[in-house]
Structures are given as C-alpha cells and as structure tokens.
Design a protein around this motif. Structure first.
Motif, PDB file in Angstrom:
ATOM      1  N   SER A  85      -4.995  22.548   1.233  1.00 22.00           N
ATOM      2  CA  SER A  85      -4.384  23.072   0.006  1.00 22.00           C
ATOM      3  C   SER A  85      -5.414  23.725  -0.908  1.00 22.00           C
ATOM      4  N   ALA A  86      -4.929  24.651  -1.719  1.00 17.86           N
ATOM      5  CA  ALA A  86      -5.782  25.289  -2.724  1.00 17.86           C
ATOM      6  C   ALA A  86      -6.285  24.251  -3.725  1.00 17.86           C
ATOM      7  N   GLU A  90     -10.208  23.621  -4.571  1.00 20.37           N
ATOM      8  CA  GLU A  90     -10.707  23.779  -5.944  1.00 20.37           C
ATOM      9  C   GLU A  90     -11.353  22.489  -6.427  1.00 20.37           C
TER      10      GLU A  90
END
Length: 117
Positions: A85-86, A90
């Motif tokens: 996932s982003a 991040e």
C-alpha cells in the motif's frame, strides 16, 4: 503473544553498536508507531535476541544463533496487500529512520508468514 490475524511480517536486523541507542529510540518512538498506524496493521511487537539454553533430547544445550539478527519486530497484518500500500510505503520513509538509522543497519531480513494453525 496471541495473534489477531492470519498474516505476520517479520523484520530483523543488526545495527552498528555506536548507533544502538538511536536505533532503539527511533524504532520505538517513530518507526513502529508510523507503521502501526497504517490501515491493515493490527499490532507490532519488538524483540531482541537473548542467549538460549534449553533441554533438548534429554540434555541441556546452548543454542548458537548463527547469523540471526539481534533485533526484530513482528507486524500483525490483515493481508499481504498491506505491504504494497501507499500508506505502508509512506510510513516507512517518515521521520529519522531513512536518513539517520537505516544506513547503519545490516543483516536485514524481511519475512512474510501465514498462520496455518
């Protein structure tokens, strides 16, 4: 530790002795909290390797850890997709981890496990 999910992700590593205090501070106060806040991460448990003596085949033995890393963290995750996932990407790059700590880590291992029992 009772698992809340069917998947866990284990990250293990060593760190330069002169950076060990910084490593533990950043891991505990930044890195694990950032990753634990990612949707689909249900928990995280940090651990440090300890000397092992145990009874095996009727005798006491000292077990050699070989090149097993000193530190690890076990992330309980809902599915393997969490790691793609982003939000996960991040979170892993936030704070002091990428610039001040990661460069001083070695013997890194990343293992995904599926609970079968």
């Amino acid at each position: 530790m009772a698992l809340k999910t069917k998947y866990y992700f284990v990250v293990s590593m060593d760190v330069s002795p002169d950076k060990e205090d910084l490593f533990n501070e950043v891991y505990e106060t930044e890195h694990v909290p950032y990753l634990s806040a990612v949707p689909g991460v249900l928990g995280a448990t940090r651990a440090v390797r300890e000397p092992l003596r145990m009874m095996l085949a009727g005798e006491e033995r000292s077990m050699d850890p070989g090149d097993e890393p000193k530190y690890n963290v076990i992330y309980e995750i809902e599915s393997p997709e969490v790691l793609l996932s982003a939000a996960w990407a991040e979170a892993g790059e936030r704070g002091r981890w990428p610039g001040e700590v990661r460069p001083f880590t070695t013997n890194r291992r990343h293992i995904l496990r599926k609970v079968i029992g």
